[in-house]
Design an enzyme around this catalytic site. Sequence first.
Site, PDB file in Angstrom:
ATOM      1  N   TYR A  60       0.648  -1.347  -0.003  1.00  0.00           N
ATOM      2  CA  TYR A  60       0.044   0.128   0.425  1.00  0.00           C
ATOM      3  C   TYR A  60       0.480   1.136   0.176  1.00  0.00           C
ATOM      4  O   TYR A  60       1.524   1.527   0.823  1.00  0.00           O
ATOM      5  CB  TYR A  60      -0.841  -0.060   0.910  1.00  0.00           C
ATOM      6  CG  TYR A  60      -1.707  -1.335   1.041  1.00  0.00           C
ATOM      7  CD1 TYR A  60      -2.291  -2.096   0.244  1.00  0.00           C
ATOM      8  CD2 TYR A  60      -2.497  -1.534   2.694  1.00  0.00           C
ATOM      9  CE1 TYR A  60      -3.059  -3.360   0.600  1.00  0.00           C
ATOM     10  CE2 TYR A  60      -3.919  -2.652   2.742  1.00  0.00           C
ATOM     11  CZ  TYR A  60      -4.004  -3.747   1.812  1.00  0.00           C
ATOM     12  OH  TYR A  60      -4.139  -4.078   1.740  1.00  0.00           O
ATOM     13  N   HIS A 127       0.396 -12.529   1.471  1.00  0.00           N
ATOM     14  CA  HIS A 127      -0.651 -11.132   0.739  1.00  0.00           C
ATOM     15  C   HIS A 127      -1.314 -12.016  -0.690  1.00  0.00           C
ATOM     16  O   HIS A 127      -2.521 -11.419  -0.958  1.00  0.00           O
ATOM     17  CB  HIS A 127       0.295 -10.314  -0.034  1.00  0.00           C
ATOM     18  CG  HIS A 127      -1.282  -8.320  -0.112  1.00  0.00           C
ATOM     19  ND1 HIS A 127      -0.860  -7.297   0.194  1.00  0.00           N
ATOM     20  CD2 HIS A 127      -1.963  -8.924  -0.292  1.00  0.00           C
ATOM     21  CE1 HIS A 127      -1.656  -6.723   0.111  1.00  0.00           C
ATOM     22  NE2 HIS A 127      -2.489  -7.669  -0.275  1.00  0.00           N
ATOM     23  N   SER A 206     -12.659  -5.419   1.504  1.00  0.00           N
ATOM     24  CA  SER A 206     -13.703  -5.372   0.828  1.00  0.00           C
ATOM     25  C   SER A 206     -15.241  -5.521   1.446  1.00  0.00           C
ATOM     26  O   SER A 206     -16.328  -5.951   0.490  1.00  0.00           O
ATOM     27  CB  SER A 206     -13.554  -5.394  -0.606  1.00  0.00           C
ATOM     28  OG  SER A 206     -12.300  -4.807  -1.299  1.00  0.00           O
ATOM     29  N   PHE A 212     -19.724   0.830  -2.809  1.00  0.00           N
ATOM     30  CA  PHE A 212     -20.820  -0.160  -3.985  1.00  0.00           C
ATOM     31  C   PHE A 212     -22.017   0.113  -3.004  1.00  0.00           C
ATOM     32  O   PHE A 212     -23.149   0.518  -3.069  1.00  0.00           O
ATOM     33  CB  PHE A 212     -20.184  -0.953  -4.900  1.00  0.00           C
ATOM     34  CG  PHE A 212     -22.028  -0.644  -5.503  1.00  0.00           C
ATOM     35  CD1 PHE A 212     -21.779  -0.036  -7.107  1.00  0.00           C
ATOM     36  CD2 PHE A 212     -22.715  -1.559  -5.804  1.00  0.00           C
ATOM     37  CE1 PHE A 212     -23.087   0.009  -7.359  1.00  0.00           C
ATOM     38  CE2 PHE A 212     -24.100  -1.848  -6.533  1.00  0.00           C
ATOM     39  CZ  PHE A 212     -24.273  -0.704  -7.229  1.00  0.00           C
TER      40      PHE A 212
END
Length: 331
Positions: A60, A127, A206, A212
Amino acid sequence: MKYRTLGHGLKVSAIGIGCMPMIKGGNILYGEAADLDESTRTIHRAIDLGVTFFDTAQIYGPFSNEELLGAAIKGKRDGLIIATKFGFKFEGNQIVGVDGSPANARAACEGSLQRLGIDTIDLFYQHRVDPSIPIEEVVGGMMELVNEGKVRHIALSEAGPDTLRRAAKAAPITALQSEYSIWERDVEEEILGVCREHGIGFVPYSPLGRGFLAGAVRSRDELPEGDWRRNDPRYSDENLPANLAIVDAIGAVADKHKASKAQVALAWLLAQGEDIVPIPGTKRRVTMEDSVAATELALTADDLAAIEAAAPRGGTSGPRYGEQGMRMVRL
């Protein structure tokens, strides 16, 4: 704040904080650029509210997200569970592939410890699975770091069921992190069962569908230039209108409870099992406070049935990643 236990006795707040959006610039952008001072205040406020679980990663930024989190927790480290991830190889600041080797795990761990300003990483993930290295070798290298006191618990991200089974036979795996939400339910088919068979906690990333499911976006035109979601198939002009029906169903449940859509989406995940700890990404106190309040929302059987009808497994329009991203998951 309520608390939950992942595998091998690792107790964490029932909702963690995904720190990825908190840096300014970097390689992954959602919405407007973060304000670094506000990001730090968000971390401090989360700690005040009882949040103990903070998730970051080497990639990140890359690197700068760990630095921001490390600076924010200075003097506040006690009682926190800091999670970070390794598994990529770099040329400078450019990611050029995956690397799950024990040597890379060690080098990444040392760098993460330095950037975070801590002595031990509480939860250390691979990851993405490196198909060129047996998972037994990967977790063996990670366990060397545990034995040296540099890591407390090890974990995997986006591993497939067979890889997860093999890893669990070779080492104590505390958690699996994968995408899971009302509109991304493929882990229910087999992966959640494998986790529960081996006592592995599950950490959904997420959980709000990159904003969304919180109702943040109803048109692709609302996304700023450079927003990562412009490349997300589910946000495409072809798929987004069909997926809005899911948001509308969440909204109906939210209105019934006088809650936010984000709170309903997170409460739905919490209702899927006591071993599930979502980590919504945030960069502002207002959205963090809203997400954390989801621990107080209890959905009814009718609520869950309404959501199921609107968003059955496999009912979302479009894959969750483009072709390249999909080749890196469920390995």
